[in-house]
Write an enzyme that holds these catalytic residues in place. Structure first.
Site, PDB file in Angstrom:
ATOM      1  CB  SER A  73      36.849   3.628  14.746  1.00 55.68           C
ATOM      2  OG  SER A  73      37.279   2.631  13.086  1.00 55.68           O
TER       3      SER A  73
HETATM    4  N1  SAH Z   1      36.195   5.849   8.827  1.00 54.28           N
HETATM    5  C1  SAH Z   1      34.154   5.621   9.744  1.00 54.28           C
HETATM    6  C2  SAH Z   1      34.285   4.025   9.719  1.00 54.28           C
HETATM    7  C3  SAH Z   1      34.193   3.093   9.223  1.00 54.28           C
HETATM    8  S1  SAH Z   1      34.189   0.873   8.747  1.00 54.28           S
HETATM    9  C4  SAH Z   1      33.197   6.057  10.343  1.00 54.28           C
HETATM   10  O1  SAH Z   1      34.401   7.215  10.993  1.00 54.28           O
HETATM   11  O2  SAH Z   1      33.145   5.439  10.721  1.00 54.28           O
HETATM   12  C5  SAH Z   1      34.857   0.814   6.964  1.00 54.28           C
HETATM   13  C6  SAH Z   1      34.528   1.813   5.993  1.00 54.28           C
HETATM   14  O3  SAH Z   1      34.366   1.350   4.968  1.00 54.28           O
HETATM   15  C7  SAH Z   1      32.356   0.812   5.769  1.00 54.28           C
HETATM   16  O4  SAH Z   1      31.521   1.789   5.639  1.00 54.28           O
HETATM   17  C8  SAH Z   1      33.066   0.429   4.116  1.00 54.28           C
HETATM   18  O5  SAH Z   1      31.866   0.342   3.490  1.00 54.28           O
HETATM   19  C9  SAH Z   1      33.957   1.371   3.822  1.00 54.28           C
HETATM   20  N2  SAH Z   1      35.030   0.297   2.243  1.00 54.28           N
HETATM   21  C10 SAH Z   1      35.384  -0.362   2.641  1.00 54.28           C
HETATM   22  N3  SAH Z   1      35.318  -1.076   1.459  1.00 54.28           N
HETATM   23  C11 SAH Z   1      36.573   0.697   0.882  1.00 54.28           C
HETATM   24  C12 SAH Z   1      36.773   0.549  -0.529  1.00 54.28           C
HETATM   25  N4  SAH Z   1      37.658  -0.220  -0.766  1.00 54.28           N
HETATM   26  N5  SAH Z   1      36.599   1.433  -0.449  1.00 54.28           N
HETATM   27  C13 SAH Z   1      35.852   2.812  -0.371  1.00 54.28           C
HETATM   28  N6  SAH Z   1      35.283   2.669   1.316  1.00 54.28           N
HETATM   29  C14 SAH Z   1      34.936   0.565   1.402  1.00 54.28           C
END
Ligand code: SAH
Length: 222
Positions: A73
């Site tokens: 993000s």
């Molecule tokens: N917080 C992260 C942002 C990642 S983007 C950072 O600091 O880099 C969102 C992430 O959520 C992705 O990696 C995606 O694979 C994950 N995601 C999506 N659906 C999910 C679920 N049901 N359970 C766990 N992770 C999930």
């Protein structure tokens, strides 16, 4: 002269100048003032959480690709969501969507223990290794569908979801402590979503829309 050039090199390598400018210009200027949150954003080396070929973009005012169609993000969003959780040193926090592990590292700088779940096995593995290498030993990473939360470690003082869900998963509300706060983007994948704050108090659950955002979709394994 030698000393000056040595310092320049050191700063260049760890992006300290870029990181301080990021906090000043993108975070403080937009009204984030919680000193603990600002300190965390100044200390976590964000460039370590993006792929090598994206390093030049690590401190920009935007999300950055981390592979597998996912993104880390935008710094301001990380700061805003973290501030909204109103954390204390002893807070127990669950993150859904580990991604790169950056948000988890920010949380780990502020609180004692972080639980984080990532659905994509490769990202979960990489984030776990990265967090260990960078010495964030108070982060527990698990691979799985975060829709179900992490019941054995509940209740949580705060829950942060970093992928956009179509609705707020009931198991997450259940695993929130009385008086706890959850922040979660809700809405249609790839369109504008609403960043929601959920506050649980007894049997009551209060939700409030904070701002329009755009997150990658919350996926399901089934
Ligand atoms: N917080 C992260 C942002 C990642 S983007 C950072 O600091 O880099 C969102 C992430 O959520 C992705 O990696 C995606 O694979 C994950 N995601 C999506 N659906 C999910 C679920 N049901 N359970 C766990 N992770 C999930």
């Amino acid at each position: 002269m030698m000393i000056v050039s040595f310092l320049d090199t050191t700063l260049g390598q760890d992006y300290a100048t870029e990181r301080l400018a990021m906090v000043r210009e993108q975070i403080q200027r937009r009204g984030i003032s919680n000193p603990t949150v600002l300190r965390a954003l100044r200390s976590v080396p964000r460039h370590e959480f993006v792929p090598d070929d994206q390093r030049g973009l690590a401190y920009r005012d935007r999300p950055v690709r981390i592979g597998y169609g996912q993104t880390i993000s935008q710094p301001f969003i990380v700061a805003f969501m973290t501030e909204m959780l109103e954390l204390h040193h002893s807070s127990r926090v669950l993150e859904i969507g580990t991604g790169s592990g950056y948000q988890a590292a920010i949380l780990a700088t502020i609180i004692d223990t972080v639980f984080t779940i990532e659905i994509i096995p490769e990202l979960a593995g990489q984030a776990g290794e990265r967090l260990a290498r960078l010495d964030y030993s108070n982060v527990n990473v698990r691979q799985g569908d975060g829709y179900h939360g992490w019941p054995s470690s509940a209740p949580f003082d705060a829950i942060i979801v970093t992928a956009a869900a179509q609705h707020i998963p009931p198991p997450l509300i259940e695993q929130l402590r009385d008086g706890g706060r959850m922040i979660i983007p809700v809405g249609t994948p790839f369109l504008v979503q609403s960043l929601m704050l959920v506050e649980k108090s007894g049997d009551k659950v209060k939700t409030r829309s904070l701002m329009p955002v755009r997150f990658v979709p919350f996926r399901r394994t089934d």
